[in-house]
Enzyme design. Structure first.
Site, PDB file in Angstrom:
ATOM      1  N   SER A 168      32.926   8.482  32.401  1.00 26.13           N
ATOM      2  CA  SER A 168      33.069   7.475  31.350  1.00 26.13           C
ATOM      3  C   SER A 168      34.464   6.854  31.317  1.00 26.13           C
ATOM      4  O   SER A 168      34.675   5.841  30.647  1.00 26.13           O
ATOM      5  CB  SER A 168      32.751   8.090  29.976  1.00 26.13           C
ATOM      6  OG  SER A 168      31.393   8.461  29.897  1.00 26.13           O
ATOM      7  N   GLY A 209      28.238   7.154  30.072  1.00 29.55           N
ATOM      8  CA  GLY A 209      28.738   6.312  31.153  1.00 29.55           C
ATOM      9  C   GLY A 209      29.866   5.419  30.667  1.00 29.55           C
ATOM     10  O   GLY A 209      30.177   5.383  29.471  1.00 29.55           O
ATOM     11  N   GLY A 254      32.338   1.728  30.365  1.00 29.38           N
ATOM     12  CA  GLY A 254      32.302   0.277  30.238  1.00 29.38           C
ATOM     13  C   GLY A 254      31.597  -0.269  29.019  1.00 29.38           C
ATOM     14  O   GLY A 254      31.116   0.455  28.151  1.00 29.38           O
ATOM     15  N   CYS A 303      25.624   8.799  24.196  1.00 33.11           N
ATOM     16  CA  CYS A 303      26.775   7.918  24.405  1.00 33.11           C
ATOM     17  C   CYS A 303      26.366   6.535  24.912  1.00 33.11           C
ATOM     18  O   CYS A 303      25.744   5.774  24.183  1.00 33.11           O
ATOM     19  CB  CYS A 303      27.789   8.605  25.326  1.00 33.11           C
ATOM     20  SG  CYS A 303      29.464   7.952  25.172  1.00 33.11           S
ATOM     21  N   ASN A 337      33.773  10.404  23.537  1.00 36.01           N
ATOM     22  CA  ASN A 337      34.519   9.537  24.453  1.00 36.01           C
ATOM     23  C   ASN A 337      33.808   8.193  24.518  1.00 36.01           C
ATOM     24  O   ASN A 337      32.922   7.984  25.340  1.00 36.01           O
ATOM     25  CB  ASN A 337      34.593  10.168  25.848  1.00 36.01           C
ATOM     26  CG  ASN A 337      35.203   9.216  26.867  1.00 36.01           C
ATOM     27  OD1 ASN A 337      35.879   8.254  26.500  1.00 36.01           O
ATOM     28  ND2 ASN A 337      34.966   9.467  28.139  1.00 36.01           N
ATOM     29  N   GLY A 367      34.349   3.682  23.447  1.00 37.18           N
ATOM     30  CA  GLY A 367      35.119   2.580  22.879  1.00 37.18           C
ATOM     31  C   GLY A 367      34.252   1.517  22.243  1.00 37.18           C
ATOM     32  O   GLY A 367      34.764   0.528  21.711  1.00 37.18           O
ATOM     33  N   HIS A 411      28.808  13.927  22.219  1.00 44.94           N
ATOM     34  CA  HIS A 411      28.392  14.724  23.384  1.00 44.94           C
ATOM     35  C   HIS A 411      27.934  16.121  22.980  1.00 44.94           C
ATOM     36  O   HIS A 411      28.758  17.026  22.830  1.00 44.94           O
ATOM     37  CB  HIS A 411      29.549  14.839  24.385  1.00 44.94           C
ATOM     38  CG  HIS A 411      29.815  13.587  25.139  1.00 44.94           C
ATOM     39  ND1 HIS A 411      29.254  13.316  26.370  1.00 44.94           N
ATOM     40  CD2 HIS A 411      30.551  12.506  24.826  1.00 44.94           C
ATOM     41  CE1 HIS A 411      29.660  12.119  26.788  1.00 44.94           C
ATOM     42  NE2 HIS A 411      30.442  11.614  25.863  1.00 44.94           N
ATOM     43  N   GLU A 450      26.561  18.165  24.846  1.00 45.03           N
ATOM     44  CA  GLU A 450      26.792  19.048  26.003  1.00 45.03           C
ATOM     45  C   GLU A 450      28.278  19.342  26.185  1.00 45.03           C
ATOM     46  O   GLU A 450      28.700  19.832  27.233  1.00 45.03           O
ATOM     47  CB  GLU A 450      26.225  18.401  27.272  1.00 45.03           C
ATOM     48  CG  GLU A 450      27.129  17.453  28.032  1.00 45.03           C
ATOM     49  CD  GLU A 450      27.511  16.194  27.272  1.00 45.03           C
ATOM     50  OE1 GLU A 450      28.454  15.517  27.697  1.00 45.03           O
ATOM     51  OE2 GLU A 450      26.872  15.878  26.251  1.00 45.03           O
TER      52      GLU A 450
END
Length: 357
Positions: A45, A219, A221, A247, A289, A291, A332, A334
């Site tokens: 990511s 992932g 972007g 995510c 994680n 944006g 997340h 995991e």
């Protein structure tokens, strides 16, 4: 050797070069995790970004390849306050310095990461350059920084071909949009046979294998860049197959069903974000994680309703899809490293597929 971090607002930080000596332009983000720098480095990511670690000492337990979340590190650059040159741990196999050099990733150490983080929190995420050129020209560099975009990075990080993790339980199709290893491992250790597909795989191919459930991974972007993937996810949504998404997968499912996403000021990146389950009222500490975030202001309740929110800022952290066996989360479950509080969501997915919770 001296190195410089130049931000698009004109700030310049001077430190020491670590890793590769090449120049790089990237989006600068920060991560507040106190441990797990290796898992951060190997999280796909971060493709298209240079990550600043807010914890001051990085590298003290070295590199243990068994703990990596993918086959290589993905950030464009690495920014730390102090790099441990002599790691000490019985599992240590390498140093961060060698790890970065091996994969041609430049970095900078010795800068005031607290000051950098405050700038990013106050002004928002911005682009920057890591360079060892002492004769840099701001008038030339800043227009280049402002023009930089991460672009389509999912294609860069996804697997190149289908592979299978054998299991005797439910069959799960995992669409690899930049998946961390622990997603497949979390399913596999619950008995699932996990087939991992490249991001470009069509919905028809996935559904033709008759999976018991579909997993959409994390992932990198801007989710709106994944136009072709969104079309295929829409087809997956229209099937009756149970779906769990994490995510980026969460964001893409929202876009595929008519919702919207927007870029956050500086995102959520760390291992201590509290999220509230709106059904039970219970709060879990999560690893995150991202944006970008799903807008819920205009969310159609006939399609989906909020399932989790971020306790700190009230942003959406998950959706439950109306009349469908589909739920998605922004964080997340995991987490590796990170809190295991929300690992129960994998058990919920198993139950949704008709297995034992």
């Amino acid at each position: 050797m001296k190195a410089f971090l130049i931000l698009e607002d004109g700030h310049v930080f001077t430190g020491t070069s670590i890793g590769a000596k090449k120049e790089v332009i990237s989006e600068i983000v920060f991560n507040t995790s106190m441990t797990g720098y290796l898992e951060v480095l190997t999280d796909p990511s971060y493709a298209g970004q240079a990550v600043c670690m807010t914890y001051p000492l990085i590298g003290n337990y070295g590199i243990c390849y068994e703990d990596t979340e993918s086959l290589r590190p993905w950030p464009d650059g690495y920014i730390v306050r102090e790099l441990s040159r002599t790691p000490s741990n019985f599992r240590c196999e390498d140093t961060i310095q060698n790890f970065l050099k091996r994969f041609d990733i430049p970095g900078i150490a010795g800068i005031d990461t607290r000051a950098l983080t405050r700038i990013l929190r106050e002004k928002g995420t911005m682009n920057g350059m890591i360079t060892t050129d002492e004769n840099y020209d701001l008038d030339t560099i800043i227009p280049r920084l402002k023009a930089y975009t991460t672009g389509k990075v999912v294609e860069k990080v996804t697997c190149s071909e289908k592979r299978v993790l054998k299991g005797s339980g439910k069959k799960v199709a995992l669409l690899d949009l930049g998946a961390k290893n622990n997603i497949a491992k979390s399913l596999n250790k619950r008995g699932c046979e996990v087939t991992i597909y490249p991001a470009s795989t069509t919905a028809e191919e996935i559904l033709a294998s008759n999976p018991d459930g579909i997993m959409l991974s994390n992932g990198p972007g801007d989710p709106k860049e994944c136009t072709e993937v969104i079309k295929e996810i829409r087809k997956l949504y229209e099937s009756d197959t149970p779906i769990f998404a994490i995510c980026l997968g969460h964001q893409l499912m929202a876009l595929a069903t008519g919702a919207d996403t927007h870029k956050m000021k500086y995102g959520h990146r760390g291992g201590n974000h509290p999220v509230k389950d709106l059904e039970t009222g219970r709060v879990y500490i999560s690893s995150q994680n991202h944006g970008y975030v799903v807008d819920t202001d205009n969310l159609d309740p006939k399609v989906a309703v909020p399932a989790f929110i971020n306790v700190n800022d009230g942003t959406n952290e998950g959706l439950k899809y109306t009349g469908k066996n589909i739920f998605t989360v922004q964080f997340h479950p995991e987490a590796c490293p990170g809190p295991q509080d929300s690992g129960y969501l994998f058990d919920r997915f198993i139950k949704m597929m008709g297995g034992e919770e």
